[in-house]
Design an enzyme around this catalytic site. Structure first.
Site, PDB file in Angstrom:
ATOM      1  N   ASP A  11       0.871  -1.175   0.000  1.00 25.21           N
ATOM      2  CA  ASP A  11       0.000   0.000   0.000  1.00 25.21           C
ATOM      3  C   ASP A  11       0.910   1.227   0.000  1.00 25.21           C
ATOM      4  OD1 ASP A  11      -2.339   1.649   0.410  1.00 25.21           O
ATOM      5  OD2 ASP A  11      -1.801   1.810   2.520  1.00 25.21           O
ATOM      6  N   SER A  12       0.304   2.391  -0.235  1.00 25.74           N
ATOM      7  CA  SER A  12       1.075   3.638  -0.183  1.00 25.74           C
ATOM      8  C   SER A  12       1.561   3.944   1.240  1.00 25.74           C
ATOM      9  CB  SER A  12       0.212   4.791  -0.679  1.00 25.74           C
ATOM     10  OG  SER A  12      -0.926   4.922   0.155  1.00 25.74           O
ATOM     11  N   CYS A  74      -4.316  -1.315  -1.948  1.00 27.16           N
ATOM     12  CA  CYS A  74      -4.487   0.134  -2.116  1.00 27.16           C
ATOM     13  C   CYS A  74      -5.399   0.296  -3.322  1.00 27.16           C
ATOM     14  CB  CYS A  74      -3.117   0.763  -2.373  1.00 27.16           C
ATOM     15  SG  CYS A  74      -3.171   2.462  -2.972  1.00 27.16           S
ATOM     16  N   ASN A  75      -6.498   0.999  -3.124  1.00 27.68           N
ATOM     17  CA  ASN A  75      -7.450   1.151  -4.225  1.00 27.68           C
ATOM     18  C   ASN A  75      -6.854   1.922  -5.394  1.00 27.68           C
ATOM     19  OD1 ASN A  75     -10.539   0.382  -3.514  1.00 27.68           O
ATOM     20  ND2 ASN A  75      -9.379   0.798  -1.665  1.00 27.68           N
ATOM     21  N   THR A  76      -6.117   3.004  -5.098  1.00 27.94           N
ATOM     22  CA  THR A  76      -5.557   3.822  -6.177  1.00 27.94           C
ATOM     23  C   THR A  76      -4.599   2.995  -7.019  1.00 27.94           C
ATOM     24  OG1 THR A  76      -5.656   5.678  -4.624  1.00 27.94           O
ATOM     25  CG2 THR A  76      -4.487   6.037  -6.693  1.00 27.94           C
ATOM     26  N   GLU A 153      -5.064   9.913   9.488  1.00 35.93           N
ATOM     27  CA  GLU A 153      -3.663   9.952   9.926  1.00 35.93           C
ATOM     28  C   GLU A 153      -3.447  10.911  11.089  1.00 35.93           C
ATOM     29  OE1 GLU A 153      -1.180  10.054   6.410  1.00 35.93           O
ATOM     30  OE2 GLU A 153      -1.541   7.907   6.177  1.00 35.93           O
ATOM     31  N   CYS A 185     -11.212   3.043  -0.300  1.00 38.30           N
ATOM     32  CA  CYS A 185      -9.845   3.435   0.085  1.00 38.30           C
ATOM     33  C   CYS A 185      -9.572   2.685   1.373  1.00 38.30           C
ATOM     34  CB  CYS A 185      -9.749   4.944   0.303  1.00 38.30           C
ATOM     35  SG  CYS A 185      -8.206   5.467   1.101  1.00 38.30           S
ATOM     36  N   HIS A 187      -7.954   3.252   3.925  1.00 40.47           N
ATOM     37  CA  HIS A 187      -8.009   4.010   5.182  1.00 40.47           C
ATOM     38  C   HIS A 187      -9.431   4.102   5.747  1.00 40.47           C
ATOM     39  CE1 HIS A 187      -3.972   5.697   4.424  1.00 40.47           C
ATOM     40  NE2 HIS A 187      -4.005   6.180   5.642  1.00 40.47           N
TER      41      HIS A 187
END
Lengths: 270, 270
Positions: A11-12, A74-76, A153, A185, A187
């Site tokens: 993931d990012s 990670c969706n993106t 975050e 997403c 998160h």
């Protein structure tokens, strides 16, 4: 390929840990090698070319760890890079978008589905594409929610500010009268309570993580790669920046304490 | 070194344009080569090592553009990387922290100064260090405001949510009774109105951009490098991702239309 090799997950940053949690739950014998690209987080506002280049570097890194399969948590990155990278490597690789779309299509009764995610995921239109492939008559409404990741975050998980931001973002989807909302997403499951409260009881929230773990299980089963039932996994976590900060966050999400997180200079794997 | 060479300016993304605006205003004959590291933005939550490595790559890129001086128009990179990089290159280089601290020291009457900035800038303690070097008796209070950058990038410049977030972040500094508040991140001048409203009339806001442009002028003057008075600059803008999106944002901040913005793969300059 041996069935006791690890599964690579990336993931990012920290968001993908919500997918790791689900994999640990459904596939407790699978060993995970996780990579969080904390030096370049977030991906959601960046271009397809950049996200694909970053994902390619990470996949190369995971291959040095001899992974038997890879999950883009990670969706993106799933939306932008999965198709390209799947053609470039011999290791089977899955993302979170297709499993998320499958669950949404199975969940909706009215046929009206909302997708919330990063700017990149929404612009990609990939959820729409998968949903329409399943059922052409589905009506899909996307909404980018760029402030959700920084709010998570910042740790404002149960905060009135987060609720106000959610009300703003979800107003449009509320007007569209969706009955199903995809948390597009990784998160977002962390602010699931607030999203549920704002969306209302009439809307079912879909977390793609559950179906992603199931898809992984099917893939490993089909290829004879499921770990032994008595295997005790030794998970490993790598990040491109700030191992200590990542560790704290991860320990608050995951069901087990992490033994160690290592910093890696991902650019050297380009 | 010729006085008609350009000045290099860089930031993690668009925030540094508030410094560019001030340089254009004070030094209208200076040609600017700007670099925004949009592929890796933000810097504020990343480590000193990572921000220094990124800054070094950008400085190398700017040197290929034959800049006569460099301005680090990012508080985090100024705090983390300036000292190290200044020793490595022959080109004069300045940051925004020292000029910001100088202005704050000159502004305060009560000797109680607040600094708001990214997590990296506040943790670095560099504003404190410069302020205490000027006057040991100054009392300095730092507060990281991680949500301000995403709120600015979402365009919620005059929004009640941004005001609520500002009230939350500034409450601590309000209790400390500061009379001067440094906008220690180049994005923050874009929400100056809200910060002013929340901080109240008794608090003077300091934007380091003004003094940074003055410091640049002094530096160029001292080295005989000021551009000719009749020079007509042809500014150039480079980003590591999303040139079109950057261009839109920049045109809303800068006094002139940008002719062109180019995408650059910064990693190749490592």
């Amino acid at each position: 390929m041996s069935c006791n090799l690890p599964v690579g997950v990336f993931d990012s940053g920290v968001g993908g840990l919500t997918v790791v949690k689900e994999i640990m739950h459904q596939l407790p014998n699978e060993e995970i090698v996780y990579f969080g690209d904390t030096a370049r987080v977030p991906y959601g506002s960046k271009s397809k070319e950049t996200v694909t280049a970053y994902s390619r570097q990470i996949v190369k890194f995971l291959q040095t760890k001899k992974v038997k399969a890879i999950v883009i948590a990670c969706n993106t990155a799933s939306a932008f890079a999965l198709e390209t990278i799947a053609k470039e490597i011999p290791v089977p690789i899955i993302g979170v978008v297709k499993p998320g779309a499958k669950t949404a299509a199975e969940t909706t009764r009215s046929g009206r589905i909302g997708i919330i995610g990063t700017e990149g995921t929404i612009k990609s239109g990939l959820y729409n594409e998968f949903l329409h492939n399943t059922n052409e008559s589905l009506q899909v409404f996307g909404k980018a929610c760029p402030l959700f990741v920084p709010l998570v975050e910042e740790g404002w998980i149960h905060d009135p500010v987060t609720k106000e931001v959610a009300s703003r973002y979800l107003a449009e989807l509320h007007e569209k009268d969706v009955d199903t909302l995809v948390l597009g997403c990784t998160h977002y499951p962390l602010i699931r309570d607030i999203i549920h409260e704002v969306a209302g009881n009439g809307v079912t929230l879909v977390n793609p993580a559950y179906e992603t773990a199931r898809t992984l299980q099917e893939l490993l089963l089909a290829q004879g790669l499921l770990a032994d039932e008595n295997a005790i996994p030794d998970h490993k976590f790598y990040v491109s920046d700030g191992a200590e900060k990542f560790r704290e966050f991860a320990n608050s999400i995951l069901p087990c304490e992490m033994a160690e997180t290592k910093d890696v200079n991902i650019i050297t794997f380009d």
